[in-house]
Write a protein that holds these residues in place. Structure first.
Motif, mmCIF file in Angstrom:
data_model
loop_
_atom_site.group_PDB
_atom_site.id
_atom_site.type_symbol
_atom_site.label_atom_id
_atom_site.label_comp_id
_atom_site.label_asym_id
_atom_site.label_seq_id
_atom_site.Cartn_x
_atom_site.Cartn_y
_atom_site.Cartn_z
ATOM 1 N N LYS A 1 -35.338 -34.811 24.054
ATOM 2 C CA LYS A 1 -35.094 -34.174 22.742
ATOM 3 C C LYS A 1 -34.304 -32.870 22.833
ATOM 4 O O LYS A 1 -34.713 -31.851 22.248
ATOM 5 C CB LYS A 1 -36.441 -33.857 22.068
ATOM 6 C CG LYS A 1 -37.218 -35.077 21.605
ATOM 7 C CD LYS A 1 -38.358 -34.616 20.694
ATOM 8 C CE LYS A 1 -39.235 -35.747 20.266
ATOM 9 N NZ LYS A 1 -40.576 -35.694 20.808
ATOM 10 N N CYS B 1 -34.059 -30.777 25.178
ATOM 11 C CA CYS B 1 -34.592 -29.768 26.117
ATOM 12 C C CYS B 1 -33.805 -29.820 27.428
ATOM 13 O O CYS B 1 -33.049 -30.750 27.669
ATOM 14 C CB CYS B 1 -36.038 -30.090 26.485
ATOM 15 S SG CYS B 1 -37.190 -29.881 25.180
ATOM 16 N N ASN B 2 -34.072 -28.854 28.286
ATOM 17 C CA ASN B 2 -33.499 -28.905 29.631
ATOM 18 C C ASN B 2 -34.200 -29.983 30.457
ATOM 19 O O ASN B 2 -35.371 -30.290 30.227
ATOM 20 C CB ASN B 2 -33.665 -27.556 30.332
ATOM 21 C CG ASN B 2 -32.840 -26.472 29.672
ATOM 22 O OD1 ASN B 2 -31.928 -26.767 28.895
ATOM 23 N ND2 ASN B 2 -33.161 -25.222 29.963
ATOM 24 N N TYR C 1 -24.871 -32.864 28.844
ATOM 25 C CA TYR C 1 -25.552 -31.616 29.177
ATOM 26 C C TYR C 1 -24.700 -30.859 30.193
ATOM 27 O O TYR C 1 -23.838 -31.449 30.847
ATOM 28 C CB TYR C 1 -26.904 -31.915 29.835
ATOM 29 C CG TYR C 1 -28.074 -32.123 28.906
ATOM 30 C CD1 TYR C 1 -27.920 -32.600 27.602
ATOM 31 C CD2 TYR C 1 -29.362 -31.836 29.345
ATOM 32 C CE1 TYR C 1 -29.025 -32.786 26.790
ATOM 33 C CE2 TYR C 1 -30.468 -32.016 28.529
ATOM 34 C CZ TYR C 1 -30.286 -32.493 27.261
ATOM 35 O OH TYR C 1 -31.384 -32.676 26.460
ATOM 36 N N CYS D 1 -33.942 -20.445 31.025
ATOM 37 C CA CYS D 1 -34.757 -20.790 29.844
ATOM 38 C C CYS D 1 -34.078 -20.376 28.537
ATOM 39 O O CYS D 1 -34.460 -20.837 27.471
ATOM 40 C CB CYS D 1 -36.109 -20.096 29.884
ATOM 41 S SG CYS D 1 -37.186 -20.785 31.073
ATOM 42 N N THR E 1 -30.393 -24.416 26.323
ATOM 43 C CA THR E 1 -30.888 -25.785 26.166
ATOM 44 C C THR E 1 -29.792 -26.731 26.639
ATOM 45 O O THR E 1 -28.672 -26.299 26.921
ATOM 46 C CB THR E 1 -31.233 -26.104 24.699
ATOM 47 O OG1 THR E 1 -30.066 -25.857 23.910
ATOM 48 C CG2 THR E 1 -32.397 -25.262 24.206
ATOM 49 N N ARG E 2 -30.153 -27.982 26.737
ATOM 50 C CA ARG E 2 -29.197 -29.036 27.130
ATOM 51 C C ARG E 2 -28.568 -28.752 28.503
ATOM 52 O O ARG E 2 -27.362 -28.840 28.676
ATOM 53 C CB ARG E 2 -28.128 -29.243 26.051
ATOM 54 C CG ARG E 2 -28.741 -29.585 24.687
ATOM 55 C CD ARG E 2 -27.691 -29.784 23.621
ATOM 56 N NE ARG E 2 -26.923 -30.995 23.859
ATOM 57 C CZ ARG E 2 -27.265 -32.205 23.418
ATOM 58 N NH1 ARG E 2 -28.363 -32.369 22.702
ATOM 59 N NH2 ARG E 2 -26.514 -33.244 23.680
ATOM 60 N N HIS F 1 -40.216 -25.267 29.861
ATOM 61 C CA HIS F 1 -39.227 -25.239 28.787
ATOM 62 C C HIS F 1 -38.427 -26.532 28.740
ATOM 63 O O HIS F 1 -37.530 -26.671 27.912
ATOM 64 C CB HIS F 1 -38.271 -24.057 28.969
ATOM 65 C CG HIS F 1 -38.889 -22.775 28.537
ATOM 66 N ND1 HIS F 1 -38.553 -22.137 27.378
ATOM 67 C CD2 HIS F 1 -39.860 -22.032 29.100
ATOM 68 C CE1 HIS F 1 -39.290 -21.045 27.256
ATOM 69 N NE2 HIS F 1 -40.089 -20.959 28.295
ATOM 70 N N GLY F 2 -38.724 -27.423 29.609
ATOM 71 C CA GLY F 2 -37.975 -28.677 29.631
ATOM 72 C C GLY F 2 -38.825 -29.800 30.173
ATOM 73 O O GLY F 2 -40.038 -29.677 30.283
#
Ligand code: S3P
Length: 171
Positions: free
Chosen positions: A6, A8-9, A33, A74, A77-78, A99-100
């Motif tokens: 979704k 996130c990393n 990404y 952090c 994203t992606r 965070h991912g």
């Protein structure tokens, strides 16, 4: 696909030689990404290679840099992030990894040894018995790696593309 991720990393964890960098470089364009490697970022921040950092400042200083670099990722994203094999050792790092989505590339120790034989860039493998050292690192770390969200078991015959597809099917 990618319901879990979704946006996130994506963090790849696992032992030295488990293919984190190669798989991250395959996954990043597929996911659209950006790709990062914590070891390369550490080298940029320090202006030194990993062996130089270990030799001149010691492992503890390297681990501090590793945590700093990870914490800074952090903010984004992606990202697909190939992490250093010891990133799981510091409890604080897990708060950043959360965070991912964390994927463990679980590679048999014999395969790691084959891939790493002759390698001079991993200070922890400068040991009279690198196989025993790898086994002992894996013993110490297995329970930490297993805290990943996803475990991808890699077989010797898997190609990098197959492993990347395996990761994509799990996230
Ligand atoms: C380490 C793994 C290395 C690098 C450093 C320490 C470890 O990264 O961070 O030499 O503790 O396992 P790779 O996993 O990319 O080899």
């Amino acid at each position: 696909m990618n319901q879990f991720l979704k946006g996130c990393n994506l963090y790849l964890i696992g032992m030295m030689g488990s293919g984190k960098t190669t798989i991250a470089q395959i996954l990043a364009p597929q996911l659209e990404y950006r790709y990062f490697d914590t070891d390369r970022l550490i080298e940029q921040v320090a202006g030194q290679s990993i062996p130089e950092i270990f030799a001149e400042s010691g492992e503890a200083a390297f681990r501090e840099l590793e945590t700093k670099v990870l914490s800074e990722l952090c903010a984004y994203t992606r990202l697909v992030v190939a992490t250093g094999g010891g990133i799981i050792l510091n409890r604080q790092n897990w708060s950043y990894l959360q965070h991912g989505v964390v994927v463990w590339l679980d590679v048999p120790v014999e395969q790691l040894y084959q891939r790493l034989s002759g390698d001079t860039t991993r200070p922890l493998l400068r040991d009279p018995d690198p196989m025993a050292k790898l086994r002992s690192l894996l013993d110490q770390r297995q329970s930490l790696y297993s805290q990943a969200d996803v475990r991808v078991i890699v077989s010797p015959e898997d190609t990098p593309e197959q492993i990347a597809t395996g990761v994509l099917s799990e996230i």
